[in-house]
Design a protein around this motif. Structure first.
Motif, PDB file in Angstrom:
ATOM      1  N   ASN A  87       3.501  -2.360  10.455  1.00  0.00           N
ATOM      2  CA  ASN A  87       2.819  -3.542  11.009  1.00  0.00           C
ATOM      3  C   ASN A  87       1.618  -3.925  10.151  1.00  0.00           C
ATOM      4  O   ASN A  87       1.351  -5.116   9.926  1.00  0.00           O
ATOM      5  N   ASN A  88       0.892  -2.907   9.677  1.00  0.00           N
ATOM      6  CA  ASN A  88      -0.241  -3.181   8.795  1.00  0.00           C
ATOM      7  C   ASN A  88       0.223  -3.800   7.483  1.00  0.00           C
ATOM      8  O   ASN A  88      -0.412  -4.708   6.939  1.00  0.00           O
ATOM      9  N   LYS A  98       2.930  -5.598   7.053  1.00  0.00           N
ATOM     10  CA  LYS A  98       3.372  -6.968   7.331  1.00  0.00           C
ATOM     11  C   LYS A  98       2.174  -7.923   7.424  1.00  0.00           C
ATOM     12  O   LYS A  98       2.208  -9.038   6.879  1.00  0.00           O
ATOM     13  N   LYS A  99       1.105  -7.482   8.097  1.00  0.00           N
ATOM     14  CA  LYS A  99      -0.085  -8.322   8.245  1.00  0.00           C
ATOM     15  C   LYS A  99      -0.743  -8.590   6.887  1.00  0.00           C
ATOM     16  O   LYS A  99      -1.176  -9.714   6.601  1.00  0.00           O
ATOM     17  N   LEU A 108       0.740  -8.492   3.991  1.00  0.00           N
ATOM     18  CA  LEU A 108       1.655  -9.336   3.215  1.00  0.00           C
ATOM     19  C   LEU A 108       1.460 -10.804   3.576  1.00  0.00           C
ATOM     20  O   LEU A 108       1.425 -11.682   2.697  1.00  0.00           O
ATOM     21  N   GLU A 109       1.300 -11.074   4.865  1.00  0.00           N
ATOM     22  CA  GLU A 109       1.052 -12.448   5.324  1.00  0.00           C
ATOM     23  C   GLU A 109      -0.286 -12.968   4.808  1.00  0.00           C
ATOM     24  O   GLU A 109      -0.405 -14.132   4.400  1.00  0.00           O
ATOM     25  N   LYS A 110      -1.298 -12.108   4.827  1.00  0.00           N
ATOM     26  CA  LYS A 110      -2.629 -12.504   4.359  1.00  0.00           C
ATOM     27  C   LYS A 110      -2.608 -12.850   2.878  1.00  0.00           C
ATOM     28  O   LYS A 110      -3.184 -13.860   2.442  1.00  0.00           O
ATOM     29  N   SER A 145      -0.028 -13.765   1.104  1.00  0.00           N
ATOM     30  CA  SER A 145       0.789 -14.970   0.908  1.00  0.00           C
ATOM     31  C   SER A 145       0.023 -16.234   1.260  1.00  0.00           C
ATOM     32  O   SER A 145       0.132 -17.263   0.576  1.00  0.00           O
ATOM     33  N   LEU A 146      -0.804 -16.163   2.307  1.00  0.00           N
ATOM     34  CA  LEU A 146      -1.579 -17.332   2.728  1.00  0.00           C
ATOM     35  C   LEU A 146      -2.703 -17.645   1.737  1.00  0.00           C
ATOM     36  O   LEU A 146      -3.010 -18.816   1.491  1.00  0.00           O
ATOM     37  N   ASN A 147      -3.302 -16.606   1.176  1.00  0.00           N
ATOM     38  CA  ASN A 147      -4.453 -16.807   0.287  1.00  0.00           C
ATOM     39  C   ASN A 147      -4.053 -17.147  -1.141  1.00  0.00           C
ATOM     40  O   ASN A 147      -4.861 -17.689  -1.900  1.00  0.00           O
ATOM     41  N   ARG A 171       9.418  -9.437  -3.147  1.00  0.00           N
ATOM     42  CA  ARG A 171       8.858  -8.973  -1.879  1.00  0.00           C
ATOM     43  C   ARG A 171       8.801  -7.442  -1.826  1.00  0.00           C
ATOM     44  O   ARG A 171       7.812  -6.861  -1.359  1.00  0.00           O
TER      45      ARG A 171
END
Length: 312
Positions: A194-195, A197-198, A200-202, A204-206, A215
């Motif tokens: 879960n950490n 995944k979070k 990875l999202e951060k 990707s957004l930045n 990936r």
């Protein structure tokens, strides 16, 4: 990193009011001493100051010298307020010394004497000749950087063959701990998905764009980041470096630490360096205190066709 207090000895130097001196017989160092003391206590609550002695004549020097180092202070700071500089080299020989002076309050013959003494073999220190409080503040940041290095714990990840190379750094007084690649790989296996995944999202957004990495490789880099944080906490380390080329070429690790180190640099708590570059790692630890922000280490490749710099 050992959580030791920063202890600094303060010495004031100069003849009192009523004595012939530079800049004049009427100048009262006592007023300047009160101003400096209030500034230091307010600006540096994290430093424990000791001494506060005022050397008014050469007869008092030996008494002050006897005190230097007895409270495990990391440095002495001499505030030179008026004429009367002879004998200061006795303090400089014992522990690192910074001489701070207002250039309008004493002659530059004194500065030349201090400069000569600070360049002697085995003596460490420098001069700040300025009436600007910001310059005085910078001097104390250098002391904090020196303290940070002396009390560092450096975590080195690689083979036992590195032991001979890192032994020389232990002689400088800070801790260097060598662990194998296996310990890093084992921690990476246990990272919470879960950490990952979070993060990875951060990322990707930045990021403006993600190119040249898939990936799966990005996930491994994020796991390396979390694993390095865990290992740094386990060994109480404030710096970490990896024999990344040796480990990757020998297939003992399957991920480069570049992204992991970048994420650590963003946080600024644990300094990092690639290729077991302990010299650069120590520089980053020091500059974090001096610049009030973490730095970064990279080996850039320049693509002139696209006007692009690639940092690794």
């Amino acid at each position: 990193m050992e959580n030791k207090s920063i202890i600094v000895r303060i010495v004031f130097w100069g003849k009192p009011k009523g004595f012939p001196k530079w800049p004049n017989i009427y100048f009262n160092p006592e007023e300047r001493i009160s101003l400096i003391k209030n500034f230091l206590l307010k600006r540096f609550p994290e430093i424990r100051f000791v001494g506060w002695d005022w050397v008014k004549s050469e007869d008092e020097i030996d008494r002050i010298v006897e005190k230097v180092g007895v409270e495990n202070e990391i440095a002495t700071v001499i505030f030179h307020l008026s004429s009367g500089w002879h004998g200061a080299e006795k303090i400089m020989k014992k522990i690192p010394t910074i001489v701070i002076s207002d250039p309008l309050l004493w002659g530059y013959a004194g500065m030349i004497t201090h400069s000569h003494n600070l360049r002697k073999n085995g003596v460490r220190g420098f001069i700040v000749s300025s009436s600007n409080w910001n310059d005085i503040e910078k001097a104390f940041k250098v002391i904090k950087a020196y303290h940070s290095i002396k009390n560092s714990t450096i975590l080195v990840i690689g083979d036992k063959t590195l032991e001979k190379n890192i032994e020389k750094y232990r002689k400088l007084g800070f801790k260097v701990i060598l662990i194998g690649f296996e310990e890093l790989k084992e921690e990476m296996k246990n990272i919470d998905e879960n950490n990952v995944k979070k993060m990875l999202e951060k990322i990707s957004l930045n990021a403006e764009k993600i190119v040249g990495i898939n990936r799966e490789e990005l996930i491994k880099s994020i796991k390396a980041y979390y694993a390095l944080k865990i290992l740094a906490e386990k060994y109480n380390a404030n710096g970490v470096t990896i024999d990344c080329l040796g480990g990757f070429y020998s297939r003992k690790i399957d991920v480069y630490p570049c992204i992991a180190f970048s994420l650590l640099d963003d946080e600024g708590k644990i300094m990092s360096a690639c290729e077991t570059d302990i010299n650069s790692l120590l520089t980053k630890i020091a500059m974090k205190e001096i610049a009030d922000r973490p730095g970064f280490l990279s080996e850039p490749a320049i693509d002139t066709s696209t006007n692009l710099a690639i940092y690794a």
